[in-house]
Design a protein around this motif. Sequence first.
Motif, PDB file in Angstrom:
ATOM      1  N   ALA A 160       0.698  -1.482  -0.089  1.00  0.00           N
ATOM      2  CA  ALA A 160       0.370   0.085  -0.207  1.00  0.00           C
ATOM      3  C   ALA A 160       1.435   1.449  -0.364  1.00  0.00           C
ATOM      4  O   ALA A 160       0.445   2.160  -0.913  1.00  0.00           O
ATOM      5  N   GLY A 161       1.302   1.378   1.276  1.00  0.00           N
ATOM      6  CA  GLY A 161       2.800   2.194   1.186  1.00  0.00           C
ATOM      7  C   GLY A 161       3.866   2.672  -0.956  1.00  0.00           C
ATOM      8  O   GLY A 161       3.930   3.789  -0.743  1.00  0.00           O
ATOM      9  N   LEU A 162       3.982   1.931  -1.281  1.00  0.00           N
ATOM     10  CA  LEU A 162       3.728   1.791  -2.254  1.00  0.00           C
ATOM     11  C   LEU A 162       3.855   2.340  -3.287  1.00  0.00           C
ATOM     12  O   LEU A 162       3.949   3.245  -4.269  1.00  0.00           O
ATOM     13  N   LEU A 163       2.255   1.584  -3.186  1.00  0.00           N
ATOM     14  CA  LEU A 163       1.716   2.341  -4.658  1.00  0.00           C
ATOM     15  C   LEU A 163       1.165   3.215  -3.835  1.00  0.00           C
ATOM     16  O   LEU A 163       0.779   4.294  -5.140  1.00  0.00           O
ATOM     17  N   ARG A 164       1.016   3.963  -3.116  1.00  0.00           N
ATOM     18  CA  ARG A 164       0.347   5.518  -2.517  1.00  0.00           C
ATOM     19  C   ARG A 164       1.651   6.398  -3.449  1.00  0.00           C
ATOM     20  O   ARG A 164       1.110   7.457  -3.704  1.00  0.00           O
ATOM     21  N   ASP A 165       2.950   5.703  -3.044  1.00  0.00           N
ATOM     22  CA  ASP A 165       4.125   6.586  -2.877  1.00  0.00           C
ATOM     23  C   ASP A 165       4.188   7.029  -4.792  1.00  0.00           C
ATOM     24  O   ASP A 165       4.774   7.330  -5.439  1.00  0.00           O
ATOM     25  N   HIS A 166       3.872   5.299  -5.734  1.00  0.00           N
ATOM     26  CA  HIS A 166       4.376   5.169  -6.927  1.00  0.00           C
ATOM     27  C   HIS A 166       3.211   4.930  -7.607  1.00  0.00           C
ATOM     28  O   HIS A 166       2.903   3.532  -8.188  1.00  0.00           O
ATOM     29  N   PRO A 167       1.802   5.536  -7.841  1.00  0.00           N
ATOM     30  CA  PRO A 167       0.918   5.074  -8.285  1.00  0.00           C
ATOM     31  C   PRO A 167       0.791   4.214  -9.602  1.00  0.00           C
ATOM     32  O   PRO A 167       0.753   3.403 -10.077  1.00  0.00           O
TER      33      PRO A 167
END
Length: 151
Positions: free
Chosen positions: A69-76
């Motif tokens: 989730a953090g990766l997708l938030r920071d790198h959509p």
Amino acid sequence: MPEAKRPTVDEVLAGALHTIENQLLPNLEDTWARAAASQLMGTLEYARALIAGEETLDARIDEVEAAIAGLLRDHPGLEAALAGSGGETRAFATLDRASRLLRHAVADETAAGEAIRRTLRPLIARHADEELGETMPMLMRFGGTPRRAER
């Protein structure tokens, strides 16, 4: 006089291990029978560890989900790497997503790829180390290191 109580599961498993090690193994001449007894001991030792420990799978999956989730938030833009992911269980679906991101990161020299390698890769490696530590007594027996089964 105290009342007799039923043994705990751990006491039953410890008794089975003691019997195999001290009664069966010394009297088994057949190599395959000795190997099977050793493997049975490894399985029983693993069962004892499972019973004594806390269930860790849910906590591990929670950690992986949070990292994703953090990766997708920071790198959509990483959403595209997850196309087609899924699974029958929450754990399988989460680990499938993690696998897809790790596979994507191999050739991704951008900040997103670096973030995956920095965040998700060490998390999965730590979980694998923990799992290996839990299963090592059984794996050593099945892998040909019988320890107490040797004469």
